[in-house]
Design a protein around this motif. Structure first.
Motif, PDB file in Angstrom:
ATOM      1  N   CYS A 125       0.853  -1.235  -0.053  1.00  0.00           N
ATOM      2  CA  CYS A 125       0.053  -0.059  -0.059  1.00  0.00           C
ATOM      3  C   CYS A 125       0.743   1.253   0.096  1.00  0.00           C
ATOM      4  O   CYS A 125       0.369   2.439   0.262  1.00  0.00           O
ATOM      5  CB  CYS A 125      -1.037   0.031   1.132  1.00  0.00           C
ATOM      6  N   HIS A 126       2.148   1.100   0.094  1.00  0.00           N
ATOM      7  CA  HIS A 126       3.041   2.422  -0.146  1.00  0.00           C
ATOM      8  C   HIS A 126       3.104   2.664  -1.623  1.00  0.00           C
ATOM      9  O   HIS A 126       3.806   3.667  -2.004  1.00  0.00           O
ATOM     10  CB  HIS A 126       4.353   1.889   0.428  1.00  0.00           C
ATOM     11  N   SER A 127       2.744   1.699  -2.362  1.00  0.00           N
ATOM     12  CA  SER A 127       2.858   1.841  -3.797  1.00  0.00           C
ATOM     13  C   SER A 127       1.437   1.870  -4.401  1.00  0.00           C
ATOM     14  O   SER A 127       1.284   2.925  -5.111  1.00  0.00           O
ATOM     15  CB  SER A 127       3.532   0.542  -4.646  1.00  0.00           C
ATOM     16  N   HIS A 128       0.698   1.098  -4.060  1.00  0.00           N
ATOM     17  CA  HIS A 128      -0.850   1.300  -4.774  1.00  0.00           C
ATOM     18  C   HIS A 128      -1.941   0.843  -3.599  1.00  0.00           C
ATOM     19  O   HIS A 128      -1.994  -0.288  -3.300  1.00  0.00           O
ATOM     20  CB  HIS A 128      -1.131   0.100  -5.854  1.00  0.00           C
ATOM     21  N   HIS A 129      -2.388   1.697  -3.162  1.00  0.00           N
ATOM     22  CA  HIS A 129      -3.239   1.684  -1.805  1.00  0.00           C
ATOM     23  C   HIS A 129      -4.641   1.325  -2.261  1.00  0.00           C
ATOM     24  O   HIS A 129      -5.066   1.627  -3.347  1.00  0.00           O
ATOM     25  CB  HIS A 129      -3.385   3.016  -1.096  1.00  0.00           C
ATOM     26  N   TYR A 130      -5.072   0.623  -1.433  1.00  0.00           N
ATOM     27  CA  TYR A 130      -6.635   0.256  -1.736  1.00  0.00           C
ATOM     28  C   TYR A 130      -7.403   1.573  -1.498  1.00  0.00           C
ATOM     29  O   TYR A 130      -6.871   2.286  -0.833  1.00  0.00           O
ATOM     30  CB  TYR A 130      -7.320  -0.786  -0.417  1.00  0.00           C
ATOM     31  N   ASP A 187       6.478  -5.332  -2.747  1.00  0.00           N
ATOM     32  CA  ASP A 187       7.151  -5.055  -4.023  1.00  0.00           C
ATOM     33  C   ASP A 187       8.684  -4.909  -3.703  1.00  0.00           C
ATOM     34  O   ASP A 187       8.922  -4.605  -2.446  1.00  0.00           O
ATOM     35  CB  ASP A 187       6.577  -3.888  -4.657  1.00  0.00           C
ATOM     36  N   SER A 188       9.432  -4.180  -4.372  1.00  0.00           N
ATOM     37  CA  SER A 188      10.935  -4.127  -4.179  1.00  0.00           C
ATOM     38  C   SER A 188      11.302  -3.079  -5.004  1.00  0.00           C
ATOM     39  O   SER A 188      10.992  -2.710  -5.947  1.00  0.00           O
ATOM     40  CB  SER A 188      11.729  -5.481  -4.582  1.00  0.00           C
ATOM     41  N   ARG A 189      12.437  -2.530  -4.763  1.00  0.00           N
ATOM     42  CA  ARG A 189      13.361  -1.619  -5.446  1.00  0.00           C
ATOM     43  C   ARG A 189      14.853  -2.042  -5.265  1.00  0.00           C
ATOM     44  O   ARG A 189      15.380  -1.840  -4.364  1.00  0.00           O
ATOM     45  CB  ARG A 189      13.073  -0.140  -4.945  1.00  0.00           C
ATOM     46  N   GLY A 190      15.133  -2.721  -6.432  1.00  0.00           N
ATOM     47  CA  GLY A 190      16.464  -3.253  -6.531  1.00  0.00           C
ATOM     48  C   GLY A 190      16.723  -4.282  -5.415  1.00  0.00           C
ATOM     49  O   GLY A 190      15.989  -5.336  -5.602  1.00  0.00           O
ATOM     50  N   ASN A 191      17.574  -4.220  -4.516  1.00  0.00           N
ATOM     51  CA  ASN A 191      17.693  -5.317  -3.516  1.00  0.00           C
ATOM     52  C   ASN A 191      16.832  -5.154  -2.327  1.00  0.00           C
ATOM     53  O   ASN A 191      17.080  -5.515  -1.295  1.00  0.00           O
ATOM     54  CB  ASN A 191      19.205  -5.356  -3.134  1.00  0.00           C
ATOM     55  N   ARG A 192      16.269  -4.070  -2.439  1.00  0.00           N
ATOM     56  CA  ARG A 192      15.127  -3.695  -1.240  1.00  0.00           C
ATOM     57  C   ARG A 192      13.678  -4.214  -1.154  1.00  0.00           C
ATOM     58  O   ARG A 192      13.135  -3.614  -2.232  1.00  0.00           O
ATOM     59  CB  ARG A 192      15.458  -2.035  -1.161  1.00  0.00           C
ATOM     60  N   LEU A 193      13.405  -4.861  -0.356  1.00  0.00           N
ATOM     61  CA  LEU A 193      12.293  -5.364  -0.357  1.00  0.00           C
ATOM     62  C   LEU A 193      11.049  -4.546   0.815  1.00  0.00           C
ATOM     63  O   LEU A 193      11.587  -4.407   1.800  1.00  0.00           O
ATOM     64  CB  LEU A 193      12.145  -6.753   0.205  1.00  0.00           C
TER      65      LEU A 193
END
Length: 387
Positions: free
Chosen positions: A21-26, A356-362
């Protein structure tokens, strides 16, 4: 406790634990009615739709946002369908015939980072990126760069999208050179981290939107423009002619309010949804402090449960959370590689946990539609996942 606000999304995904939900929130249920209201207004007003939107809906949205951010000039908020429009419009307010110097960080979202990377290919653009890590020394390092040189534009996030770590934007803005344009990207902070811009409202530009924690979906981004701003961005559109024009140029005039940063035709159904979400929180008695405290409690429980399972990848050693620092509404774990991170994301998805992730960060995001049972369930899934 707040699941009733999201019954439609939750019913549509009964098996899913949505921790992205930091990316696509309900979206709250009320946003559906708001979306239909936009259609009904288009039918009702037809060619007079713009008059209704700019005289009724825009001021309503401005007021709600200003209340959240403690701004006393709601009319200084302007809307666009995405943040990139504002990023480029801010850049286009600078004098490109001269040397353009930009100070920022190595952790800015793609809308800004990609654009300045491209512009830095021109000889008259100079970009300096201050590393956000280690966060314990970030403010001192950023301030040293900020005060040691002259800058046309200073741009940084309130909460960094690739870590969840946050910075003290008030401290940095107050110490910034007055001749520099100071821009705060608040997208991962708005409606998540309590923010009081009252002491900065004559100084900073603040950029955010409704796609994440404001929960109105995509398409409703906004920019706060300090009241005394008199800029002439060359990336401009016809909305900038909707208010009284000052005699600022021989050919192209600009408003003296926030509409000097306006663009062109957009789909205002997103603004309707944003209004509905913010109004619903008010009727539920949910202010930003209550929302933040609720999420922090769930984050604390999550970390307590994670510690119990002794996971080889998700643990206190890989958690990106500096002691005593501000933090956003998602927790980030730095894994050994991008490949191992993608495998972890896929393994969790196979077990109906969406993150989700960004590079090596989950990244694990937390929202109002999570309760203690959800937190324990997701940690139980994590304990069974190996890659």
């Amino acid at each position: 406790m707040y699941k009733h606000l999201y019954s439609r999304f939750l019913k549509a995904h009964p098996q899913e634990l949505h921790f992205a939900c930091h990316s696509h929130h309900y979206w709250p249920d009320v946003t559906r009615e708001a979306h239909l209201e936009y259609w009904d207004d288009a039918c009702k007003y037809v060619d007079n739709k713009w008059t209704h939107i700019f005289s009724k809906k825009v001021p309503q949205a401005q007021k709600l946002i200003a209340e959240v951010l403690h701004l006393s000039h709601p009319q200084q908020l302007v809307f666009a369908p995405n943040t990139h429009e504002f990023v480029f419009r801010l850049l286009s307010s600078l004098d490109w015939t001269q040397k353009v110097r930009i100070l920022t960080t190595d952790s800015e979202f793609y809308s800004f980072d990609r654009q300045i990377n491209r512009l830095s290919e021109f000889k008259n653009f100079e970009v300096v990126k201050v590393p956000t890590l280690p966060i314990s020394t970030f403010h001192e390092r950023f301030e040293k760069e900020m005060t040691s040189h002259s800058w046309n534009l200073i741009f940084l996030s309130q909460v960094f999208f690739n870590s969840g770590l946050a910075c003290d934007v008030e401290r940095l803005a107050q110490n910034a050179p007055v001749e520099s344009l100071f821009v705060i990207d608040g997208y991962h902070a708005f409606m998540a981290v309590p923010t009081n811009l009252s002491s900065l409202e004559d100084r900073v530009f603040y950029l955010a939107g409704s796609y994440k924690y404001a929960q109105g979906g995509e398409g409703a981004c906004f920019l706060y423009v300090p009241p005394k701003t008199r800029h002439r961005p060359f990336h401009t559109g016809w909305f900038a002619e909707l208010s009284h024009l000052s005699a600022v140029g021989s050919e192209v005039g600009y408003p003296v309010d926030a509409l000097q940063y306006a663009g062109s035709t957009m789909d205002f159904s997103s603004v309707y949804r944003l209004i509905a979400a913010l109004e619903k929180f008010k009727t539920e008695g949910l202010d930003i402090i209550q929302i933040h405290n609720f999420v922090e409690r769930n984050q604390t429980l999550f970390l307590e449960e994670i510690e119990k399972i002794n996971h080889p990848l998700l643990n206190q050693q890989t958690l990106m959370r500096g002691e005593g620092t501000r933090h956003g509404h998602f927790l980030t774990f730095a894994l050994p590689s991008g490949e191992s991170t993608q495998k972890m994301v896929a393994a969790l998805a196979q077990n109906h946990v969406l993150t989700d992730s960004r590079g090596n960060r989950l990244r694990f995001g937390f929202g109002l539609y999570h309760d203690e049972e959800d937190i324990r369930r997701v940690v139980s899934v994590i304990s069974q996942v190996s890659i």
